[in-house]
Design a protein around this motif. Structure first.
Motif, mmCIF file in Angstrom:
data_model
loop_
_atom_site.group_PDB
_atom_site.id
_atom_site.type_symbol
_atom_site.label_atom_id
_atom_site.label_comp_id
_atom_site.label_asym_id
_atom_site.label_seq_id
_atom_site.Cartn_x
_atom_site.Cartn_y
_atom_site.Cartn_z
ATOM 1 N N THR A 247 37.817 63.102 36.929
ATOM 2 C CA THR A 247 38.723 61.961 37.104
ATOM 3 C C THR A 247 37.993 60.810 37.786
ATOM 4 O OG1 THR A 247 39.550 62.618 39.285
ATOM 5 C CG2 THR A 247 40.702 63.532 37.355
ATOM 6 N N ALA A 248 38.580 59.652 37.693
ATOM 7 C CA ALA A 248 38.007 58.455 38.318
ATOM 8 C C ALA A 248 38.562 58.241 39.721
ATOM 9 C CB ALA A 248 38.292 57.237 37.444
ATOM 10 N N GLY A 249 39.264 59.221 40.258
ATOM 11 C CA GLY A 249 39.821 59.093 41.600
ATOM 12 C C GLY A 249 41.308 59.333 41.610
ATOM 13 N N ARG A 250 41.881 59.082 42.756
ATOM 14 C CA ARG A 250 43.307 59.390 42.971
ATOM 15 C C ARG A 250 44.247 58.655 42.025
ATOM 16 N NH1 ARG A 250 44.069 61.884 48.177
ATOM 17 N NH2 ARG A 250 42.097 61.894 49.285
ATOM 18 N N ASP A 251 43.850 57.504 41.528
ATOM 19 C CA ASP A 251 44.718 56.740 40.631
ATOM 20 C C ASP A 251 44.612 57.189 39.175
ATOM 21 O OD1 ASP A 251 45.648 55.217 42.766
ATOM 22 O OD2 ASP A 251 44.030 53.756 42.550
ATOM 23 N N ASP A 252 43.651 58.044 38.883
ATOM 24 C CA ASP A 252 43.470 58.559 37.521
ATOM 25 C C ASP A 252 44.647 59.475 37.191
ATOM 26 O OD1 ASP A 252 42.584 60.503 35.439
ATOM 27 O OD2 ASP A 252 40.679 59.433 35.631
ATOM 28 N N ALA B 295 45.027 68.086 38.150
ATOM 29 C CA ALA B 295 43.836 68.859 38.517
ATOM 30 C C ALA B 295 43.963 69.376 39.946
ATOM 31 C CB ALA B 295 42.578 68.009 38.355
ATOM 32 N N MET B 296 44.430 68.546 40.854
ATOM 33 C CA MET B 296 44.619 68.969 42.238
ATOM 34 C C MET B 296 45.720 70.023 42.342
ATOM 35 S SD MET B 296 42.331 67.657 44.118
ATOM 36 C CE MET B 296 42.964 68.008 45.742
ATOM 37 N N ASP B 297 46.761 69.877 41.536
ATOM 38 C CA ASP B 297 47.830 70.883 41.516
ATOM 39 C C ASP B 297 47.296 72.231 41.039
ATOM 40 O OD1 ASP B 297 49.624 68.998 42.451
ATOM 41 O OD2 ASP B 297 50.544 68.642 40.475
ATOM 42 N N ALA B 298 46.420 72.216 40.035
ATOM 43 C CA ALA B 298 45.818 73.456 39.534
ATOM 44 C C ALA B 298 44.957 74.101 40.613
ATOM 45 C CB ALA B 298 44.993 73.178 38.280
ATOM 46 N N LEU B 299 44.211 73.295 41.343
ATOM 47 C CA LEU B 299 43.388 73.814 42.434
ATOM 48 C C LEU B 299 44.266 74.394 43.545
ATOM 49 C CD1 LEU B 299 40.546 74.204 43.526
ATOM 50 C CD2 LEU B 299 40.675 71.889 44.469
ATOM 51 N N ALA B 300 45.332 73.688 43.889
ATOM 52 C CA ALA B 300 46.256 74.179 44.920
ATOM 53 C C ALA B 300 46.911 75.492 44.487
ATOM 54 C CB ALA B 300 47.320 73.121 45.223
ATOM 55 N N ALA B 301 47.203 75.635 43.200
ATOM 56 C CA ALA B 301 47.814 76.870 42.707
ATOM 57 C C ALA B 301 46.855 78.052 42.850
ATOM 58 C CB ALA B 301 48.234 76.706 41.241
#
Length: 118
Positions: free
Chosen positions: A90-95, A101-107
């Motif tokens: 991703t290009a950062g938080r606004d992408d 992707a962060m939700d998948a990592l948190a899961a």
């Protein structure tokens, strides 16, 4: 090492919740991470001494129990790597792809935590 249930073909049994058992487990499945574990432990110990609270050491042990859980289980390891790769694409938080992707990592992290805490 315990004989708690595994999810898939785990590389090693889940270690007991002790610093030495976690270190031995990590040495078997991810020896390249031992320096990281030791550096993190030294920071946790220094913080515990400064604050006179054991919570820093408990956090360290909890963190590495989860990391070993991910490393020892090919299913979680693959999902973790896929999620990290997606975050890095991703290009950062606004992408638009960043949050999923962060939700998948948190899961993955939540599943590892449930496994070692349950």
């Amino acid at each position: 090492m315990t004989t708690q249930p595994d999810h898939g073909a785990a590389l090693i049994p889940r270690p007991e919740r002790t610093p030495e058992a976690v270190r031995v487990a990590l040495a078997r499945i991810a020896p390249h991470r031992l320096a990281e574990l030791e550096q993190h432990k030294e920071r946790a110990l220094a913080a515990a001494i400064r604050s006179r609270r054991i919570g820093h050491l408990m956090h360290w042990l909890d963190w590495w129990m989860r990391e070993v859980e991910i490393e020892r289980r090919p299913d979680l390891f693959a999902r973790c790597n896929d999620a990290l790769a997606a975050v890095h694409r991703t290009a950062g938080r606004d992408d638009p792809g960043f949050r999923p992707a962060m939700d998948a990592l948190a899961a993955v992290e939540a599943e590892a935590a449930r496994a070692v805490d349950g």
